[in-house]
Write a protein that holds these residues in place. Structure first.
Motif, PDB file in Angstrom:
ATOM      1  N   VAL A 348       0.914  -0.945   0.213  1.00 45.60           N
ATOM      2  CA  VAL A 348       0.010  -0.338  -0.008  1.00 45.60           C
ATOM      3  C   VAL A 348       0.570   1.220   0.518  1.00 45.60           C
ATOM      4  O   VAL A 348       0.569   2.255  -0.773  1.00 45.60           O
ATOM      5  CB  VAL A 348      -1.111  -0.120   1.184  1.00 45.60           C
ATOM      6  N   ALA A 349       2.089   1.395   1.053  1.00 47.77           N
ATOM      7  CA  ALA A 349       3.328   2.280   0.917  1.00 47.77           C
ATOM      8  C   ALA A 349       3.217   2.480  -0.350  1.00 47.77           C
ATOM      9  O   ALA A 349       3.412   3.366  -1.036  1.00 47.77           O
ATOM     10  CB  ALA A 349       3.674   2.287   2.226  1.00 47.77           C
ATOM     11  N   VAL A 350       3.668   1.534  -1.277  1.00 48.76           N
ATOM     12  CA  VAL A 350       4.173   1.281  -2.331  1.00 48.76           C
ATOM     13  C   VAL A 350       3.257   2.561  -3.327  1.00 48.76           C
ATOM     14  O   VAL A 350       4.071   3.113  -4.154  1.00 48.76           O
ATOM     15  CB  VAL A 350       4.791   0.507  -2.741  1.00 48.76           C
ATOM     16  N   ARG A 355       1.237   6.826  -6.746  1.00 47.74           N
ATOM     17  CA  ARG A 355       0.079   8.112  -7.497  1.00 47.74           C
ATOM     18  C   ARG A 355       0.763   9.414  -6.859  1.00 47.74           C
ATOM     19  O   ARG A 355       0.657  10.071  -8.176  1.00 47.74           O
ATOM     20  CB  ARG A 355      -1.276   7.391  -6.610  1.00 47.74           C
ATOM     21  N   ARG A 356       1.334   9.245  -5.701  1.00 46.40           N
ATOM     22  CA  ARG A 356       1.609  10.757  -5.862  1.00 46.40           C
ATOM     23  C   ARG A 356       2.555  11.129  -6.250  1.00 46.40           C
ATOM     24  O   ARG A 356       2.612  13.129  -7.154  1.00 46.40           O
ATOM     25  CB  ARG A 356       2.240  10.922  -4.108  1.00 46.40           C
ATOM     26  N   ARG A 357       3.521  10.851  -6.663  1.00 40.54           N
ATOM     27  CA  ARG A 357       4.890  10.860  -8.088  1.00 40.54           C
ATOM     28  C   ARG A 357       3.628  11.323  -8.936  1.00 40.54           C
ATOM     29  O   ARG A 357       5.007  11.913  -9.556  1.00 40.54           O
ATOM     30  CB  ARG A 357       5.921  10.400  -7.615  1.00 40.54           C
ATOM     31  N   LYS A 358       3.270  10.346  -9.883  1.00 42.30           N
ATOM     32  CA  LYS A 358       3.076  10.631 -10.834  1.00 42.30           C
ATOM     33  C   LYS A 358       2.010  11.472 -10.582  1.00 42.30           C
ATOM     34  O   LYS A 358       1.589  12.233 -11.757  1.00 42.30           O
ATOM     35  CB  LYS A 358       2.024   9.325 -11.284  1.00 42.30           C
ATOM     36  N   SER A 359       1.021  12.158 -10.335  1.00 43.99           N
ATOM     37  CA  SER A 359      -0.021  13.265  -9.677  1.00 43.99           C
ATOM     38  C   SER A 359       0.570  14.373  -9.537  1.00 43.99           C
ATOM     39  O   SER A 359       0.645  15.438 -11.233  1.00 43.99           O
ATOM     40  CB  SER A 359      -0.419  13.466  -9.153  1.00 43.99           C
ATOM     41  N   ARG A 360       2.147  14.925  -9.298  1.00 37.13           N
ATOM     42  CA  ARG A 360       3.102  15.433  -9.314  1.00 37.13           C
ATOM     43  C   ARG A 360       3.974  15.898 -10.624  1.00 37.13           C
ATOM     44  O   ARG A 360       3.773  16.657 -11.072  1.00 37.13           O
ATOM     45  CB  ARG A 360       4.122  15.711  -8.253  1.00 37.13           C
ATOM     46  N   GLY A 361       3.700  15.049 -11.593  1.00 35.97           N
ATOM     47  CA  GLY A 361       4.984  15.156 -12.552  1.00 35.97           C
ATOM     48  C   GLY A 361       3.310  16.371 -13.884  1.00 35.97           C
ATOM     49  O   GLY A 361       3.752  16.287 -14.414  1.00 35.97           O
ATOM     50  N   LEU A 362       2.031  15.193 -13.368  1.00 33.30           N
ATOM     51  CA  LEU A 362       1.507  15.521 -14.214  1.00 33.30           C
ATOM     52  C   LEU A 362       0.893  16.924 -14.413  1.00 33.30           C
ATOM     53  O   LEU A 362       0.934  18.044 -15.155  1.00 33.30           O
ATOM     54  CB  LEU A 362       0.079  14.763 -14.328  1.00 33.30           C
ATOM     55  N   GLN A 363       1.192  17.773 -13.377  1.00 36.72           N
ATOM     56  CA  GLN A 363       0.478  19.296 -13.062  1.00 36.72           C
ATOM     57  C   GLN A 363       2.038  19.780 -13.744  1.00 36.72           C
ATOM     58  O   GLN A 363       1.793  21.071 -13.980  1.00 36.72           O
ATOM     59  CB  GLN A 363       0.919  19.363 -11.061  1.00 36.72           C
ATOM     60  N   HIS A 364       3.172  19.158 -13.482  1.00 36.33           N
ATOM     61  CA  HIS A 364       4.013  20.055 -14.342  1.00 36.33           C
ATOM     62  C   HIS A 364       4.316  20.001 -15.482  1.00 36.33           C
ATOM     63  O   HIS A 364       4.553  21.121 -16.165  1.00 36.33           O
ATOM     64  CB  HIS A 364       5.184  19.135 -13.404  1.00 36.33           C
ATOM     65  N   GLU A 365       3.664  18.761 -16.070  1.00 35.67           N
ATOM     66  CA  GLU A 365       3.896  19.338 -17.352  1.00 35.67           C
ATOM     67  C   GLU A 365       2.748  20.322 -17.831  1.00 35.67           C
ATOM     68  O   GLU A 365       2.866  20.959 -19.382  1.00 35.67           O
ATOM     69  CB  GLU A 365       3.322  17.889 -17.864  1.00 35.67           C
ATOM     70  N   LEU A 366       1.547  20.304 -17.300  1.00 41.70           N
ATOM     71  CA  LEU A 366       0.802  21.200 -17.455  1.00 41.70           C
ATOM     72  C   LEU A 366       0.920  22.490 -17.700  1.00 41.70           C
ATOM     73  O   LEU A 366       0.188  23.180 -17.772  1.00 41.70           O
ATOM     74  CB  LEU A 366      -1.614  20.879 -16.511  1.00 41.70           C
ATOM     75  N   ARG A 367       1.550  22.651 -16.058  1.00 39.40           N
ATOM     76  CA  ARG A 367       2.157  24.229 -15.900  1.00 39.40           C
ATOM     77  C   ARG A 367       3.039  24.212 -17.300  1.00 39.40           C
ATOM     78  O   ARG A 367       2.501  25.417 -17.754  1.00 39.40           O
ATOM     79  CB  ARG A 367       3.109  24.265 -14.586  1.00 39.40           C
ATOM     80  N   ALA A 410      -7.137  19.299 -18.855  1.00 43.42           N
ATOM     81  CA  ALA A 410      -6.158  18.448 -18.319  1.00 43.42           C
ATOM     82  C   ALA A 410      -6.369  17.699 -16.848  1.00 43.42           C
ATOM     83  O   ALA A 410      -5.985  16.639 -16.659  1.00 43.42           O
ATOM     84  CB  ALA A 410      -5.126  19.802 -17.846  1.00 43.42           C
ATOM     85  N   LYS A 411      -7.590  17.968 -16.327  1.00 44.47           N
ATOM     86  CA  LYS A 411      -8.247  17.396 -15.538  1.00 44.47           C
ATOM     87  C   LYS A 411      -8.711  15.894 -16.106  1.00 44.47           C
ATOM     88  O   LYS A 411      -8.726  14.839 -15.099  1.00 44.47           O
ATOM     89  CB  LYS A 411      -9.132  17.735 -14.215  1.00 44.47           C
ATOM     90  N   ASP A 412      -9.266  15.826 -16.976  1.00 44.53           N
ATOM     91  CA  ASP A 412      -9.873  14.734 -17.252  1.00 44.53           C
ATOM     92  C   ASP A 412      -8.892  13.546 -17.671  1.00 44.53           C
ATOM     93  O   ASP A 412      -9.151  12.748 -17.418  1.00 44.53           O
ATOM     94  CB  ASP A 412     -11.116  15.210 -18.431  1.00 44.53           C
ATOM     95  N   CYS A 413      -7.553  14.260 -18.437  1.00 44.94           N
ATOM     96  CA  CYS A 413      -6.702  12.946 -18.705  1.00 44.94           C
ATOM     97  C   CYS A 413      -6.441  12.586 -16.756  1.00 44.94           C
ATOM     98  O   CYS A 413      -6.262  11.347 -17.009  1.00 44.94           O
ATOM     99  CB  CYS A 413      -5.463  14.243 -19.408  1.00 44.94           C
ATOM    100  N   ASN A 414      -5.811  13.299 -15.939  1.00 44.78           N
ATOM    101  CA  ASN A 414      -5.071  12.913 -14.564  1.00 44.78           C
ATOM    102  C   ASN A 414      -6.760  12.131 -14.535  1.00 44.78           C
ATOM    103  O   ASN A 414      -6.036  11.002 -13.812  1.00 44.78           O
ATOM    104  CB  ASN A 414      -5.234  14.058 -13.775  1.00 44.78           C
ATOM    105  N   THR A 415      -7.412  12.308 -14.375  1.00 48.08           N
ATOM    106  CA  THR A 415      -9.075  10.980 -13.903  1.00 48.08           C
ATOM    107  C   THR A 415      -8.793  10.611 -14.221  1.00 48.08           C
ATOM    108  O   THR A 415      -9.072   8.829 -13.976  1.00 48.08           O
ATOM    109  CB  THR A 415     -10.093  12.093 -14.713  1.00 48.08           C
ATOM    110  N   GLU A 416      -8.906  10.287 -15.686  1.00 46.46           N
ATOM    111  CA  GLU A 416      -8.344   8.333 -16.947  1.00 46.46           C
ATOM    112  C   GLU A 416      -7.582   8.251 -16.545  1.00 46.46           C
ATOM    113  O   GLU A 416      -7.465   6.492 -16.130  1.00 46.46           O
ATOM    114  CB  GLU A 416      -8.584   9.090 -17.492  1.00 46.46           C
ATOM    115  N   LEU A 417      -6.073   8.716 -16.233  1.00 43.75           N
ATOM    116  CA  LEU A 417      -5.247   7.651 -15.752  1.00 43.75           C
ATOM    117  C   LEU A 417      -4.647   7.385 -14.368  1.00 43.75           C
ATOM    118  O   LEU A 417      -4.514   6.610 -13.590  1.00 43.75           O
ATOM    119  CB  LEU A 417      -3.680   8.971 -16.194  1.00 43.75           C
ATOM    120  N   ASP A 418      -5.473   8.041 -13.722  1.00 49.65           N
ATOM    121  CA  ASP A 418      -6.011   7.914 -12.229  1.00 49.65           C
ATOM    122  C   ASP A 418      -6.330   6.648 -12.154  1.00 49.65           C
ATOM    123  O   ASP A 418      -5.907   5.368 -11.349  1.00 49.65           O
ATOM    124  CB  ASP A 418      -5.824   8.662 -11.643  1.00 49.65           C
ATOM    125  N   GLY A 419      -7.326   6.484 -12.839  1.00 53.23           N
ATOM    126  CA  GLY A 419      -8.440   5.066 -13.196  1.00 53.23           C
ATOM    127  C   GLY A 419      -7.567   3.786 -13.913  1.00 53.23           C
ATOM    128  O   GLY A 419      -8.029   2.759 -13.223  1.00 53.23           O
TER     129      GLY A 419
END
Length: 423
Positions: A348-350, A355-367, A410-419
């Motif tokens: 679970v920790a892994v 997930r956190r690292r991937k969400s941060r990377g997507l936000q950086h790409e959007l910016r 961009a938010k929709d893309c994030n949601t699909e990627l997380d799913g």
């Protein structure tokens, strides 16, 4: 005929220079010497056994003594034949009908000890080696003597000689012969009371004492009489089995050894009826006592309700019984569950960290993409064109709408990627 018989018996006695060299058994002194060393205070058992001293009253008497003659032929074929046998209380038994009245032993054989075999009208089939066997079952004695008989038709060849192993008789065909077998020992004759002639006694010879001055300890008789000397037996310091003559065991037991018990002990067995004399010698040495060993045996107390002694507290022992098998199973199950939970926590920790690292990377790409779009809107003027002064106007409403649409996409893309990642 009577004269001939008497002559044959006289010859049998005169020509008996035959020592029972081939006999087995007899009396004699059997000496058995042993050295025994035991610590002080222990028990010593000096063994003295003799099956020949076992006494059973010979009420029948005649049935325990027997004589029998056997014939061994070597030609034409080797064969062994019982000629006759006789006991004092029974009739003479001849095994071959042809020999009845022709072969016999004297009627008073067990009175005078003359067991010679008399053969009348010797025939050629009488040739062979004859064995005279004397058995005394009560005394366990067995004696035998061999005589070879040869038959000839020539008077000149009649003779008697010793071939180094046995006596050889060469007799004329049709004549009579007496094969000597004489034993005049008293045990083979009647009129003796064997139960009055069995005795066993123990002697003790202290160090420095001559053999003729040895002390008599005890006398045992087959008739049941017993004589104790001194006080060792009366004080139960020594003992011999009461049924010694029944078992043939005359062993001497000495209790609580002391230094004064050191010396030479002798067991003397006498059977005058059977001619038995045996002596066994034991040299007994008494060593240092064994060191005392503390006893580790638990104390045994009576009922708990018994009154305790003053000032003495009785120890109490509490036994705790643990179910080893059940506790072991639970312990192994606990180890398994703890390992499983630890592994699940790591997984679970892994996943959370990934997930956190991937969400941060997507936000950086959007910016970065937003900044690129803004720069592309500002076009550089062509060469030769006039430079105009840029007045920053407020952003139009269309531009703002476009930015909001891109941000929503961009938010929709994030949601699909997380799913997809969770799947």
């Amino acid at each position: 005929m009577r004269l001939d018989m008497a002559l044959l018996q006289i010859l049998a006695v005169l020509f008996l220079p035959l020592a029972w060299g081939q006999s087995s058994g007899g009396g004699g002194v059997v000496v058995d010497a042993q050295n025994i060393t035991l610590p002080e205070g222990s028990k010593a058992v000096l063994p003295c056994h003799s099956p020949r001293m076992v006494w059973t009253q010979d009420r029948l008497k005649d049935r325990q003594r027997v004589v029998h003659w056997d014939l061994v032929r070597s030609s034409p074929e080797y064969s062994v034949e019982r000629v006759l046998d006789k006991s004092p209380g029974g009739r003479q038994r001849v095994y071959n009908g042809f020999n009845k009245g022709r072969v016999f032993i004297p009627d008073g054989a067990f009175n005078d000890g003359n067991f010679s075999l008399i053969i009348h009208n010797v025939v050629s089939t009488d040739r062979g080696v004859y064995t005279c066997n004397l058995h005394h079952h009560y005394c366990q004695l067995h004696q035998s003597i061999q005589i070879q008989l040869n038959v000839t038709k020539s008077v000149r060849k009649e003779r008697r000689y010793w071939d180094g192993e046995k006596t050889v008789f060469v007799v004329l065909l049709g004549s009579s012969v007496a094969l000597p077998c004489v034993n005049r020992r008293s045990l083979w004759r009647e009129g003796l009371q064997e139960d009055q002639q069995q005795v066993a006694h123990w002697d003790f010879q202290a160090p420095g004492v001559r053999p003729d001055r040895a002390d008599r300890l005890v006398d045992l008789y087959a008739s049941g009489e017993r004589r104790d000397y001194g006080t060792r037996f009366s004080h139960r310091e020594m003992s011999v089995a009461e049924d010694a003559f029944t078992l043939g065991d005359f062993s001497l037991s000495i209790f609580d050894l002391r230094p004064i018990d050191k010396g030479l002990y002798s067991c003397n067995l006498h059977h005058h009826y059977c001619g038995l004399q045996e002596r066994r010698i034991f040299r007994l040495a008494v060593g240092a006592p064994l060191p005392s060993v503390p006893t580790t045996a638990p104390r045994v107390f009576q009922d708990d309700a018994s009154e305790p002694r003053e000032g003495v507290e009785s120890p109490r022992v509490v036994n705790v019984i643990l179910p080893e098998q059940r506790g072991s199973l639970l312990q192994h199950l606990g180890y398994f569950l703890a390992t499983f939970l630890l592994l699940a926590f790591v997984v679970v920790a892994v996943v959370v960290l990934t997930r956190r690292r991937k969400s941060r990377g997507l936000q950086h790409e959007l910016r970065r993409s937003d900044r690129g779009n803004v720069i592309s809107e500002v076009e550089m003027p062509a060469e030769g064109s006039e430079l105009k002064t840029y007045h920053p106007d407020p952003l139009s409403s269309d531009y703002k709408n476009n930015l909001l649409k891109e941000k929503g996409a961009a938010k929709d893309c994030n949601t699909e990627l997380d799913g997809k990642l969770w799947k």
